[in-house]
Design an enzyme around this catalytic site. Structure first.
Site, mmCIF file in Angstrom:
data_model
loop_
_atom_site.group_PDB
_atom_site.id
_atom_site.type_symbol
_atom_site.label_atom_id
_atom_site.label_comp_id
_atom_site.label_asym_id
_atom_site.label_seq_id
_atom_site.Cartn_x
_atom_site.Cartn_y
_atom_site.Cartn_z
ATOM 1 N N ARG A 1 0.840 -1.221 0.015
ATOM 2 C CA ARG A 1 0.126 -0.069 -0.094
ATOM 3 C C ARG A 1 1.102 1.344 -0.072
ATOM 4 O O ARG A 1 1.943 1.452 0.746
ATOM 5 C CB ARG A 1 -0.987 0.126 1.334
ATOM 6 C CG ARG A 1 -1.644 1.432 1.548
ATOM 7 C CD ARG A 1 -2.680 1.440 2.410
ATOM 8 N NE ARG A 1 -2.989 2.591 3.388
ATOM 9 C CZ ARG A 1 -3.339 3.917 2.785
ATOM 10 N NH1 ARG A 1 -3.354 3.928 1.285
ATOM 11 N NH2 ARG A 1 -3.175 4.829 3.442
ATOM 12 N N ASP B 1 -1.106 15.589 6.167
ATOM 13 C CA ASP B 1 -1.669 16.615 6.746
ATOM 14 C C ASP B 1 -1.290 16.336 8.469
ATOM 15 O O ASP B 1 -0.722 15.216 8.570
ATOM 16 C CB ASP B 1 -3.045 16.590 6.747
ATOM 17 C CG ASP B 1 -3.894 15.546 7.088
ATOM 18 O OD1 ASP B 1 -4.212 15.149 8.253
ATOM 19 O OD2 ASP B 1 -3.788 14.262 6.468
#
Length: 239
Positions: free
Chosen positions: A88, A205
């Site tokens: 991933r 973020d």
């Protein structure tokens, strides 16, 4: 043969698949890093491609958002298309003050508030961990590329918009490097069906400082993470 969610045939996918959440990021990876890439899946817009990287056959395909979505695609890739390794490559949010925007995080393990692995594991806790050799190869690839990657625990959340802000304090106390939505599920699927898996994330973020990258940056600028994943595959072939 094709499955309900993947319209490919046996042999269309390589034994190693890189999986971002966003299918457009999968397209970007294929067009930017792979040679002779061809589309092998487009069901529900979940684009998948197979090509070569430095002569090595590699596939890339989106897995969507959250554990239910990624579990469907990873399970079918493993059981119906012979995939042996899944990496991933995605984004995560940071809670620790020393983890910065665009840092690369290698997920050695993944905590979760999802009950999916408990369902798989007869209502017991399952230690959702990455394959050790894949972790080691990713660390070595990062060093060779001059990337100071962080290695440790991720937290795979069921809710993107969490109502429990205090949980971030707990994550910080326990040293969670990144919050995302899939790693624990992918590690559970890989364990259940005898495959190997790894998650590499880029911090998009910061939950504490509210700094964030744009959607365009998340699609196109996380190249260090992609290079680490691809080079780690080549290192794995040498074992």
């Amino acid at each position: 043969m094709a499955t309900p969610h993947i319209n490919a045939e046996m042999g269309d996918f390589a034994d190693v698949v890189l999986m971002p959440g966003d299918p457009l990021r999968a397209k970007y990876i294929a067009e930017t890093f792979l040679e002779d890439a061809r589309e092998v899946n487009n069901v529900r817009g979940m684009l998948g491609f197979t090509g070569t990287y430095k002569g090595r056959k590699i596939s890339v395909m989106g897995h969507g958002m959250g554990i239910p979505s990624c579990s469907i695609y990873t399970k079918e890739l493993i059981t119906d298309f012979g995939v042996k390794k899944i990496i991933r490559v995605g984004s995560c949010g940071a809670v620790l003050p020393h983890v910065k925007l665009r840092d690369v995080v290698i997920g050695m393990g993944a905590c979760t508030d999802s009950k999916v692995n408990r369902i798989r594991f007869k209502d017991h806790d399952f230690a959702a961990i990455a394959d050790f050799d894949m972790v080691r190869n990713a660390v070595d690839a990062a060093k060779a590329l001059g990337v100071d990657a962080r290695v440790g625990n991720l937290f795979s959340a069921d809710l993107f918009y969490s109502p429990d802000g205090e949980m971030f304090d707990v994550m910080e106390k326990y040293g969670i490097l990144g919050v995302e939505m899939e790693a624990a599920g992918i590690y559970g699927v890989a364990a259940e069906f005898g495959a190997k898996a790894l998650t590499i994330c880029t911090v998009s973020d910061h939950i504490r400082t509210h700094e964030q990258t744009t959607a365009a940056e998340r699609q196109t600028t996380f190249n260090d993470m992609i290079k680490i994943a691809l080079e780690s595959v080549l290192l794995g072939d040498k074992e």
